[in-house]
Scaffold this motif. Structure first.
Motif, PDB file in Angstrom:
ATOM      1  N   TYR A 184      -6.125  -1.212   5.269  1.00  0.00           N
ATOM      2  CA  TYR A 184      -6.382  -1.164   3.841  1.00  0.00           C
ATOM      3  C   TYR A 184      -7.200  -2.376   3.393  1.00  0.00           C
ATOM      4  O   TYR A 184      -7.342  -3.364   4.124  1.00  0.00           O
ATOM      5  CB  TYR A 184      -5.054  -1.095   3.075  1.00  0.00           C
ATOM      6  CG  TYR A 184      -4.293   0.174   3.361  1.00  0.00           C
ATOM      7  CD1 TYR A 184      -4.485   1.318   2.590  1.00  0.00           C
ATOM      8  CD2 TYR A 184      -3.397   0.253   4.430  1.00  0.00           C
ATOM      9  CE1 TYR A 184      -3.802   2.500   2.862  1.00  0.00           C
ATOM     10  CE2 TYR A 184      -2.720   1.432   4.714  1.00  0.00           C
ATOM     11  CZ  TYR A 184      -2.931   2.548   3.925  1.00  0.00           C
ATOM     12  OH  TYR A 184      -2.260   3.721   4.215  1.00  0.00           O
ATOM     13  N   ARG A 230      -0.889   4.140  -2.137  1.00  0.00           N
ATOM     14  CA  ARG A 230      -2.142   4.559  -1.488  1.00  0.00           C
ATOM     15  C   ARG A 230      -1.860   5.354  -0.214  1.00  0.00           C
ATOM     16  O   ARG A 230      -2.490   6.382   0.056  1.00  0.00           O
ATOM     17  CB  ARG A 230      -3.011   3.342  -1.175  1.00  0.00           C
ATOM     18  CG  ARG A 230      -3.798   2.846  -2.371  1.00  0.00           C
ATOM     19  CD  ARG A 230      -4.777   1.750  -1.971  1.00  0.00           C
ATOM     20  NE  ARG A 230      -4.103   0.486  -1.740  1.00  0.00           N
ATOM     21  CZ  ARG A 230      -3.791  -0.379  -2.707  1.00  0.00           C
ATOM     22  NH1 ARG A 230      -4.092  -0.105  -3.967  1.00  0.00           N
ATOM     23  NH2 ARG A 230      -3.190  -1.508  -2.431  1.00  0.00           N
ATOM     24  N   ASN A 265       0.805  -1.230   0.000  1.00  0.00           N
ATOM     25  CA  ASN A 265       0.000   0.000   0.000  1.00  0.00           C
ATOM     26  C   ASN A 265       0.837   1.278   0.000  1.00  0.00           C
ATOM     27  O   ASN A 265       0.413   2.309   0.541  1.00  0.00           O
ATOM     28  CB  ASN A 265      -0.953  -0.004   1.203  1.00  0.00           C
ATOM     29  CG  ASN A 265      -1.924  -1.163   1.157  1.00  0.00           C
ATOM     30  OD1 ASN A 265      -2.771  -1.256   0.278  1.00  0.00           O
ATOM     31  ND2 ASN A 265      -1.769  -2.090   2.106  1.00  0.00           N
TER      32      ASN A 265
END
Length: 346
Positions: free
Chosen positions: A162, A148, A145
């Motif tokens: 997540y 993100r 991630n």
């Protein structure tokens, strides 16, 4: 001594400075002319031109005027993305070798060159290291991630949970499935091995023994898709490989597996991939190439929370351009000396 007349066409990628390497051919009997493709001043223009040629073919792009104006007496023409089309070939009665400083040859009319008995050479592995580095980076970015989290921090959000929270695994506990075991696929395998990953490979154009000798398991496509935690594709786009992965193939992947595409968008049925991501039938994807570039703001990929997207960057590296010149330099030197060339594409 008879001179071998060579025309070099630089642009914003393979610049005049990088082309200076070719002047080292002069002691071997080369006579160099260097011109610039001013229609391709930067990588943005170059990437757009590459995409156009891949989608619509050699006739979709105009001829480079400085190339046309200087090609009549040349035995060798060296380009990056300028087209060596039928117009250029017709204007080059002395042409013996056409060199394209790219991994692909979309900007050269290979059949027309073959008709004239003109050898076509290119730089097939010029971006292999760059793409392999990027591919493994995309695997880690999507699993961990990274992209993100970066985006959310800039939005003022401190996120610790997540979509893939339950299947964030270490690389040394993961199986990496590589579809296509050429210059790039082999380098991805080497990098993933360094992380301790198990490597499985499918390549319909290579014998299983060659894959096994490289320390990887050779599997059928079906078994690779079933076993892999990462599926990354590294094939050339052709009539044989277009939409090679579709609904059936994505249905075979683990619901926690990631799909990585740093090769060509046309290798994948985009609607099938979107469906797999939207329904969470696969764990996620990291994608660098798209059917239409740049992405429009309403592109459905931008609405997903299980993707890492980049704007066709995988092959971007200063070293990629330098590699292009170095690879073709050796072949041209061999040609001048009457030795076999290595990277003939026709």
């Amino acid at each position: 001594m008879k001179k071998t007349k060579i025309l070099l066409v630089s642009d914003g990628g393979v610049t005049k400075a990088l082309m200076q390497k070719m002047y080292e051919l002069e002691p071997y009997g080369a006579e160099i002319t260097l011109v610039e493709d001013t229609d391709m001043p930067s990588m943005g223009y170059i990437t757009d031109r590459m995409g156009l040629l891949e989608r619509e073919g050699i006739n979709a792009a105009p001829s480079c005027e400085p190339l046309l104006e200087n090609c009549a007496d040349k035995e060798i023409i060296v380009v990056h993305v300028a087209s060596i089309n039928r117009e250029v070939i017709a204007a080059s009665p002395n042409l013996k070798v056409a060199a394209v400083l790219r991994g692909g040859i979309e900007n050269a009319d290979a059949p027309a060159l073959k008709e004239r008995g003109i050898k076509l050479i290119n730089a097939p592995w010029r971006s292999a290291d760059a793409v392999a580095d990027f591919t493994v980076g995309m695997m880690i970015a999507e699993n961990k991630n990274i992209a993100r989290a970066h985006k959310l921090l800039f939005e003022g959000k401190w996120c610790k949970n997540y979509t893939n929270q339950s299947y964030i695994h270490n690389m040394n506990r993961s199986t990496v499935g590589i579809i296509g075991f050429g210059y790039i696929g082999r380098r991805v395998a080497d990098r993933a091995k360094a992380f301790g990953s198990k490597i499985v490979v499918f390549d319909p154009f290579q014998k299983p023994e060659a894959i096994e000798r490289a320390g990887c398991a050779a599997l059928s496509l079906e078994e690779l898709l079933k076993q892999s935690d990462y599926v990354t594709i590294h094939m050339r786009l052709s009539d044989q490989t277009r939409e090679y992965l579709g609904e059936k193939e994505f249905s075979l992947m683990k619901p926690t597996a990631y799909f990585i595409n740093t090769a060509r968008a046309g290798l994948v049925d985009t609607s099938a991939l979107l469906k797999a991501l939207q329904t969470k039938s696969i764990g996620g994807a990291a994608i660098d190439v798209f059917d239409k570039e740049p992405l429009s703001q309403d592109n459905p990929f931008l609405k997903l929370d299980n993707v890492t997207l980049t704007p066709h960057l995988a092959g971007t590296s200063c070293d990629t351009m330098r590699n292009s010149v170095d690879i073709c330099f050796e072949d041209i030197k061999n040609y001048i000396q009457g030795k076999p060339m290595t990277n003939i594409s026709n």
